[in-house]
Write an enzyme that holds these catalytic residues in place. Structure first.
Site, PDB file in Angstrom:
ATOM      1  N   GLU A   1      31.825  38.915  38.685  1.00 37.97           N
ATOM      2  CA  GLU A   1      32.331  37.610  39.090  1.00 37.97           C
ATOM      3  C   GLU A   1      31.221  36.585  38.979  1.00 37.97           C
ATOM      4  OE1 GLU A   1      33.835  34.233  41.419  1.00 37.97           O
ATOM      5  OE2 GLU A   1      31.954  35.296  41.647  1.00 37.97           O
TER       6      GLU A   1
ATOM      7  N   ASP B   1      29.474  42.371  43.031  1.00 34.52           N
ATOM      8  CA  ASP B   1      28.224  41.896  42.433  1.00 34.52           C
ATOM      9  C   ASP B   1      27.729  40.672  43.195  1.00 34.52           C
ATOM     10  OD1 ASP B   1      30.429  40.443  41.347  1.00 34.52           O
ATOM     11  OD2 ASP B   1      29.203  39.723  39.690  1.00 34.52           O
TER      12      ASP B   1
HETATM   13 ZN   LIG Z   1      32.038  35.007  45.348  1.00 33.55          ZN
END
Ligand SMILES: [Zn+2]
Length: 385
Positions: free
Chosen positions: A141, A74
């Site tokens: 994340e 992501d």
């Molecule tokens: Zn990163």
């Protein structure tokens, strides 16, 4: 025929995997790794109040030791796409650089460790030379980080997976490529200090109790140094980030004043010892005159450190062999998914120079991708050596 990290990175950048969207990035990795002999699992994790997020786990080999590479596909949003000179999801190469959102953070490094793993398999008849290689890839994340690595690790533990060492490909290099390995992170803890007083007319301060006076006293006490640092960390730091009274009236003593703060702390503290220390200081400074309370925010970012040893030596030697530079073992910077992985096996972070991450025209030099792949390949070879 070696795998081409630039081609893999371009394909990944072309996937619009703006957190928490999968954007085709995990599907692409699944196909690539599956063809190379990995068994690949995709799973979606969800929790009330958060967006469900896709994740991927892949392993090749059944023996130990199991060397793990971890990362996230992501990316943060591109912001105003018109401000980019190279389309954020175009995967363009211009001059000696590859451009696009995630080039640095961290599709570039994923491409490099995938290419290195594929090269190792190709050179050893489709199997790791001795042991296993695993990949932990999350799509959560940059977002809330609750449906990503933390749950992915729990999922692998329930299957009986055992990890021996992990490399997280976050952009760890600071000024020049290869200057820094991240071998730990400070912990992060946030709280609010609430001081209560008694509201009244500002012309009669002796009849009332202004909480701003108490807040100022307590802030001063809490800002005293927390420690002098430790072997691998600088001093811990408490920083007030907001002071809030919310009083629209100038001739009114408010009833309450609040200060919000964040502490970045080293391995001299745990969350519990730190809270006890702060509350003790406040008690002393308040001297039973100031009425106050703390509200602590839950934190899953505890301090950790990977001590220097054979694994950090092996990584440092590979970096030195390829770049001619001895990396520093650093514990500075913000948190990463290493804070979750460290509960399962020793983890270090090594990747490209972080300078353009999250910026417009994020880019990585092609030479850096080539060198990073060579470093990961060398680490794999020596690890199974
Ligand atoms: Zn990163």
């Amino acid at each position: 025929m070696t795998a081409d990290p630039v081609a893999i990175a371009r394909n990944l950048i072309r996937c619009r995997s703006i957190t928490p969207e999968e954007g085709g990035a995990l599907a692409y990795l699944q196909e690539l790794l599956g063809k190379a002999g990995f068994s690949v699992h995709r799973m979606t994790f969800a929790e009330p109040g958060t967006a469900p997020v896709e994740n991927l786990f892949a392993r090749v080999g059944s023996e130990q030791p199991n060397l793990v590479f971890a990362g996230h596909t992501d990316v943060v949003p591109p912001g105003d796409e018109a401000a980019w000179h190279h389309a954020p999801f175009g995967g363009e190469v211009a001059g000696d650089r590859l451009y696009g959102r995630g080039a640095v953070d961290m599709k570039g490094a994923i491409a490099c460790f995938v290419a290195a793993a594929l090269d190792h398999l190709a050179a050893n008849g489709g199997k790791p030379k001795n042991g296993s290689m695993s990949l932990l890839i999350t799509g959560d994340e940059e977002g809330a980080a609750v449906n990503g690595t933390i749950k992915l690790l729990r999922w692998t533990a329930e299957r009986g997976e055992k990890f021996d060492h992990c490399i997280l490909g976050e952009p760890s290099s600071l000024e020049v490529f290869g200057d820094t390995i991240k071998a730990g992170r400070r912990g992060s803890l946030s709280g609010t200090l609430i001081v209560r007083g008694r509201q009244g007319h500002v012309a009669y301060p002796d009849r009332f109790d202004n909480p701003i006076r108490g807040l100022v006293t307590l802030i001063a006490a809490l800002q005293a140094p927390l420690d002098e640092g430790s072997e691998q960390f600088g001093p811990s730091n408490l920083e007030f980030t907001s002071v809030d009274v919310g009083n629209p009236t100038v001739n009114l003593i408010p009833a309450e004043a609040r200060g919000r703060f964040n502490i970045r702390y080293n391995d001299r503290h745990s969350q519990a010892s730190l809270k006890a220390l702060i509350e003790h200081r406040a008690r002393d400074a308040a001297a039973a005159r100031i009425r106050y309370a703390f509200e602590w925010q839950p934190s899953n970012a505890d301090v950790f450190v990977t001590k220097p040893g054979p694994f950090t030596d092996l990584a440092a030697a590979a970096i030195a062999a390829v770049t001619g530079r001895r990396p520093n073992l650093s514990t500075t910077g913000g948190t990463s998914d290493a804070r979750f992985i460290k509960d399962y096996c020793p983890v270090l972070e090594f990747g490209p120079v972080s300078r353009t991450m999250h910026e417009v025209d994020e880019c990585v030099p092609i030479a850096e991708l080539v060198a990073l792949t060579a470093i990961y390949r060398r680490i794999i070879e020596r690890y199974f050596g």
